[in-house]
Design an enzyme around this catalytic site. Sequence first.
Site, PDB file in Angstrom:
ATOM      1  N   GLY A   1      32.065  57.198 124.080  1.00 30.65           N
ATOM      2  CA  GLY A   1      32.369  57.610 122.713  1.00 30.65           C
ATOM      3  C   GLY A   1      31.617  56.754 121.713  1.00 30.65           C
ATOM      4  O   GLY A   1      30.823  55.880 122.093  1.00 30.65           O
TER       5      GLY A   1
ATOM      6  N   ALA B   1      39.430  52.121 124.679  1.00 33.95           N
ATOM      7  CA  ALA B   1      39.019  52.970 123.557  1.00 33.95           C
ATOM      8  C   ALA B   1      39.254  54.453 123.827  1.00 33.95           C
ATOM      9  O   ALA B   1      39.133  55.274 122.921  1.00 33.95           O
ATOM     10  CB  ALA B   1      37.547  52.735 123.236  1.00 33.95           C
TER      11      ALA B   1
ATOM     12  N   LYS C   1      45.927  55.299 111.095  1.00 27.58           N
ATOM     13  CA  LYS C   1      46.787  56.488 111.037  1.00 27.58           C
ATOM     14  C   LYS C   1      48.123  56.299 111.758  1.00 27.58           C
ATOM     15  O   LYS C   1      48.984  57.191 111.733  1.00 27.58           O
ATOM     16  CB  LYS C   1      46.037  57.704 111.580  1.00 27.58           C
ATOM     17  CG  LYS C   1      44.927  58.149 110.638  1.00 27.58           C
ATOM     18  CD  LYS C   1      44.059  59.241 111.216  1.00 27.58           C
ATOM     19  CE  LYS C   1      43.027  59.707 110.196  1.00 27.58           C
ATOM     20  NZ  LYS C   1      42.133  58.648 109.701  1.00 27.58           N
TER      21      LYS C   1
ATOM     22  N   GLY D   1      30.064  57.642 110.404  1.00 29.06           N
ATOM     23  CA  GLY D   1      29.086  58.288 111.265  1.00 29.06           C
ATOM     24  C   GLY D   1      29.533  58.516 112.691  1.00 29.06           C
ATOM     25  O   GLY D   1      28.746  58.968 113.525  1.00 29.06           O
ATOM     26  N   SER D   2      30.802  58.218 113.013  1.00 27.98           N
ATOM     27  CA  SER D   2      31.270  58.413 114.386  1.00 27.98           C
ATOM     28  C   SER D   2      31.356  59.906 114.701  1.00 27.98           C
ATOM     29  O   SER D   2      31.401  60.749 113.804  1.00 27.98           O
ATOM     30  CB  SER D   2      32.626  57.743 114.594  1.00 27.98           C
ATOM     31  OG  SER D   2      33.593  58.274 113.698  1.00 27.98           O
TER      32      SER D   2
ATOM     33  N   THR E   1      39.465  68.826 100.730  1.00 24.81           N
ATOM     34  CA  THR E   1      40.832  69.343 100.599  1.00 24.81           C
ATOM     35  C   THR E   1      41.521  68.933  99.297  1.00 24.81           C
ATOM     36  O   THR E   1      42.362  69.654  98.787  1.00 24.81           O
ATOM     37  CB  THR E   1      41.708  68.899 101.788  1.00 24.81           C
ATOM     38  OG1 THR E   1      41.667  67.475 101.887  1.00 24.81           O
ATOM     39  CG2 THR E   1      41.216  69.503 103.092  1.00 24.81           C
TER      40      THR E   1
END
Length: 346
Positions: free
Chosen positions: A18, A98, A144, A187-188, A209
């Site tokens: 990832g 990860a 989050k 940029g992920s 949004t």
Amino acid sequence: MNLKFLKNKTILITGGTGSIGSALVYRLIKTNCKAIRVMTNDENGLYEMSRDLNLSLLNYKKFYYGMGKKKIRFFLGDVRDFKRCIEVTKNVDIVIHAAALKHVSIVEYNPSEAFQTNINGTKNIARASIKNKVSKFLYISTDKVVTPKNIMGKTKLKAENIIINFKNNIKKNSTKISSIRFGNILGSRGSVIPNFINLLQNKRNITVTDKRMARFVMTLDEAVNSVLKSISLMKGQEIFILKSMKCFKIYDLALALIEYFKIKNKKRNKIIISKKYVSEKFKEELYSEDEMPFIKIKNNLFIITNKKLSQTSKINNMLKKYRVSNFNFMPKKKIIKLLIKAKILY
């Protein structure tokens, strides 16, 4: 950064193909560690990484010896499989976990799969690490998890709570388990910036949004450095957070990118305002108000400990200021400079 603590260490990275996993792999290859184990269920990701590292894929013997020369080992497997977790953690010194399901809308539609990977998978790799007497285990978490509004945040929070409160954490000479919370990594894969850039390159309009949406952001280099710094400092049961994360509004990001691409596109693209998703927050939080009394600051990191600390009013005010992504918003020019520095724009 002094990385002597990695000398002769074998390091396992789950989710190793990832965005953050691969960035860690490429950094660690340059250190004096003994070996890097890359675990993922993404076979094509391993293939792409093999090509990036110039490993021969046409001949097994050359591939095998090539891995040895690059001190890298590829392990195809899933953290949901406890037996495989046991196999890949044998003779490992450090685990960086990860692997996760983290795309909010996809996870929202597949909650049981998120539970299996984000919660059970984390339990599996942590239990395997303890069983095989891994020295340090660092879990990659997210901002989050603080007052989560969606399945991704809730499952990551549950996993964070599980690993921070592992009974093993309080035993001497056992696996030390800690966590690090990230903001949005610029940029992920699957993040908003590549999506916006792709739309603008194809001369399409951008959808935002709500104008008030604001996020904490960090570059891949900052993410990698904070992981390595946390591993060097960790004693177990801490949550690390990079103190120097930046904030910007998604609307300002969109405006900045439109301005940047205006000359190339020979027109000014539009921003379409839709509406906030049910699971979306206007602002993100790095830590909760309840966690503030347990935070110390060291080496540009907020460190949430398991002990209540006596804090000065100055530190308390600083913690209040940095807690929510509603301060010192980056202006458009600085956003573009940051994206150029992060090699997202050229």
